[in-house]
Design an enzyme around this catalytic site. Structure first.
Site, PDB file in Angstrom:
ATOM      1  N   LEU A 228       7.499 -43.841  -1.326  1.00 11.87           N
ATOM      2  CA  LEU A 228       7.860 -43.718  -2.746  1.00 11.87           C
ATOM      3  C   LEU A 228       9.371 -43.672  -2.924  1.00 11.87           C
ATOM      4  O   LEU A 228       9.877 -43.023  -3.846  1.00 11.87           O
ATOM      5  CB  LEU A 228       7.214 -42.449  -3.327  1.00 11.87           C
ATOM      6  CG  LEU A 228       5.688 -42.346  -3.183  1.00 11.87           C
ATOM      7  CD1 LEU A 228       5.199 -40.959  -3.628  1.00 11.87           C
ATOM      8  CD2 LEU A 228       4.995 -43.437  -3.998  1.00 11.87           C
ATOM      9  N   GLY A 229      10.113 -44.319  -2.030  1.00 15.47           N
ATOM     10  CA  GLY A 229      11.565 -44.341  -2.128  1.00 15.47           C
ATOM     11  C   GLY A 229      12.136 -42.938  -2.051  1.00 15.47           C
ATOM     12  O   GLY A 229      11.697 -42.118  -1.220  1.00 15.47           O
ATOM     13  N   GLY A 232       9.841 -39.648  -1.805  1.00 11.38           N
ATOM     14  CA  GLY A 232       9.131 -39.173  -0.616  1.00 11.38           C
ATOM     15  C   GLY A 232       8.038 -40.129  -0.205  1.00 11.38           C
ATOM     16  O   GLY A 232       8.178 -41.348  -0.352  1.00 11.38           O
ATOM     17  N   GLY A 258      11.578 -48.521   4.745  1.00  8.54           N
ATOM     18  CA  GLY A 258      10.111 -48.478   4.838  1.00  8.54           C
ATOM     19  C   GLY A 258       9.635 -48.785   6.256  1.00  8.54           C
ATOM     20  O   GLY A 258       8.681 -48.171   6.756  1.00  8.54           O
ATOM     21  N   ASP A 259      10.304 -49.731   6.915  1.00  8.58           N
ATOM     22  CA  ASP A 259       9.927 -50.080   8.295  1.00  8.58           C
ATOM     23  C   ASP A 259      10.172 -48.883   9.222  1.00  8.58           C
ATOM     24  O   ASP A 259       9.380 -48.605  10.127  1.00  8.58           O
ATOM     25  CB  ASP A 259      10.748 -51.275   8.786  1.00  8.58           C
ATOM     26  CG  ASP A 259      10.736 -52.421   7.794  1.00  8.58           C
ATOM     27  OD1 ASP A 259       9.729 -52.556   7.067  1.00  8.58           O
ATOM     28  OD2 ASP A 259      11.732 -53.166   7.732  1.00  8.58           O
TER      29      ASP A 259
HETATM   30  O1  LIG Z   1      10.037 -61.342   3.424  1.00  6.09           O
HETATM   31  P1  LIG Z   1       9.597 -59.978   3.924  1.00  6.09           P
HETATM   32  O2  LIG Z   1       9.045 -60.062   5.308  1.00  6.09           O
HETATM   33  O3  LIG Z   1       8.715 -59.260   2.976  1.00  6.09           O
HETATM   34  O4  LIG Z   1      10.906 -59.084   3.980  1.00  6.09           O
HETATM   35  C1  LIG Z   1      11.941 -59.385   4.868  1.00  6.09           C
HETATM   36  C2  LIG Z   1      12.911 -58.243   4.889  1.00  6.09           C
HETATM   37  O5  LIG Z   1      13.473 -57.999   3.604  1.00  6.09           O
HETATM   38  O6  LIG Z   1      12.215 -57.073   5.285  1.00  6.09           O
HETATM   39  C3  LIG Z   1      13.039 -56.260   6.095  1.00  6.09           C
HETATM   40  C4  LIG Z   1      13.197 -54.922   5.467  1.00  6.09           C
HETATM   41  O7  LIG Z   1      11.965 -54.304   5.270  1.00  6.09           O
HETATM   42  C5  LIG Z   1      14.342 -57.007   6.281  1.00  6.09           C
HETATM   43  O8  LIG Z   1      14.802 -56.857   7.584  1.00  6.09           O
HETATM   44  C6  LIG Z   1      14.011 -58.424   5.923  1.00  6.09           C
HETATM   45  O9  LIG Z   1      15.099 -59.191   5.445  1.00  6.09           O
END
Ligand SMILES: O=P(O)(O)OC[C@@]1(O)O[C@H](CO)[C@@H](O)[C@@H]1O
Length: 313
Positions: A228-229, A232, A258-259
């Site tokens: 949720l940015g 949280g 998020g990753d």
């Molecule tokens: O086109 P997708 O895959 O949705 O998003 C790609 C991307 O924005 O996602 C990552 C951040 O979450 C960046 O490293 C990358 O440029």
């Protein structure tokens, strides 16, 4: 070991501006950087930085300049050779951390590339605890690609198959929720709202959890981590729902936060953490990523030590 698949990697170019972005104007930048990006690659970079075993599968040409930052990140990879270089995505961040992101569609993969990528993921998944399918799908790849990969991995490894986490959006998310039986999805609030078709308020975690429980968990997906940015994140499983607020930080770039949250969740999971521990780790890694410039990912040394309380919803 954790395996990630990034069908659409990106060379992330980040340009830092000293003032808010002014469309139509000329602005002098203060700095720029390049990172090996793409959602699954970012997850793998966090896991590698935490010294946990990981393999990142991706399509990558032999002479692609993307290899330079990727190798510098120290991520073990299984690269499937393709003909064209990965896309370059652009992020413009200002002094307040406000981020404008421009993503290209990516390189179309041939039918042979898709088959080779799927085979590489199936092979890499031997003995893995988690398989992370993350990011958008390049043009011409079917929306069902993640469903097909999940089926191929489970068909090959049966009861020994890794659990499957998916971080994607739009039609690919719809397909994998409906037909891929993922163990975990990680939408953000916008992606979840698009999926459910109803507006969501990030300031109302109980409402978010209720929307997930009504539509997705546990009917189609075992667990959902909804980021949720700055508000949280919410975790919903068959056994309950929890919320953890994010710490106050100075945001440098939200790209990859998020990753990093997903990676933090998985690191806590492989360490045997309870749902509360996994959610807390997701929050700490996401916040640490947002405080770093560009798509730089956090290592354990970057994590803040603020006191945070996970509450049951
Ligand atoms: O086109 P997708 O895959 O949705 O998003 C790609 C991307 O924005 O996602 C990552 C951040 O979450 C960046 O490293 C990358 O440029």
């Amino acid at each position: 070991m954790i395996v990630t698949l990034t069908a659409n990697p990106a060379l992330d170019r980040t340009i830092t501006l000293p003032a808010p972005l002014a469309p139509g104007e000329v602005q002098a930048a203060t700095s720029s950087r390049e990172d090996a990006g793409g959602k699954g690659i970012n997850v793998a970079r966090v896991i590698a930085a935490a010294s946990s075993p990981v393999v990142a599968v991706l399509p990558l040409a032999d002479d692609d300049p993307y290899r330079v930052p990727l190798e510098a990140a120290g991520v073990p990879t299984r690269a499937v050779p393709v003909a064209r270089p990965v896309r370059a995505n652009l992020a413009l961040t200002d002094q307040d951390g406000v981020t404008t992101k421009i993503n290209l569609p990516g390189v179309a993969l041939s039918a042979d590339d898709v088959a080779a990528l799927t085979d590489a993921v199936v092979a890499a998944s031997e003995g893995a605890t988690w398989l992370v399918l993350a990011g958008s799908l390049p043009d011409a790849l079917a929306d069902t690609f993640y469903v097909d990969v999940a089926r191929a991995v489970r068909a090959r490894w049966g009861a020994q198959a890794p659990k499957i986490a998916v971080d994607t959006s739009g039609p690919a998310l719809r397909q994998v929720v409906a037909h891929g039986a993922p163990d975990l999805i990680k939408p953000n609030d916008d992606e979840l709202a698009e999926f459910t078709g109803a507006a969501l308020d990030p300031a109302d975690p109980a409402g978010v959890a209720e929307a997930v429980a009504r539509t997705i968990v546990p009917a189609q997906v075992a667990s959902a981590l909804v980021t949720l940015g700055s508000a949280g994140a919410v975790l919903v499983t068959a056994n309950g729902a929890w919320f953890c607020p994010a710490p106050r930080i100075r945001v440098a770039s939200t790209v990859g936060a998020g990753d990093s949250s997903l990676a933090g969740y998985l690191l806590a999971d492989v360490a045997g953490g309870a749902p509360e521990d996994r959610l807390l780790s997701a929050i700490r890694y996401g916040a640490a990523a947002a405080s770093l410039p560009g798509t730089q990912v956090p290592s354990p040394a970057d994590l803040g030590g603020e006191s945070l309380t996970v509450r049951s919803l």
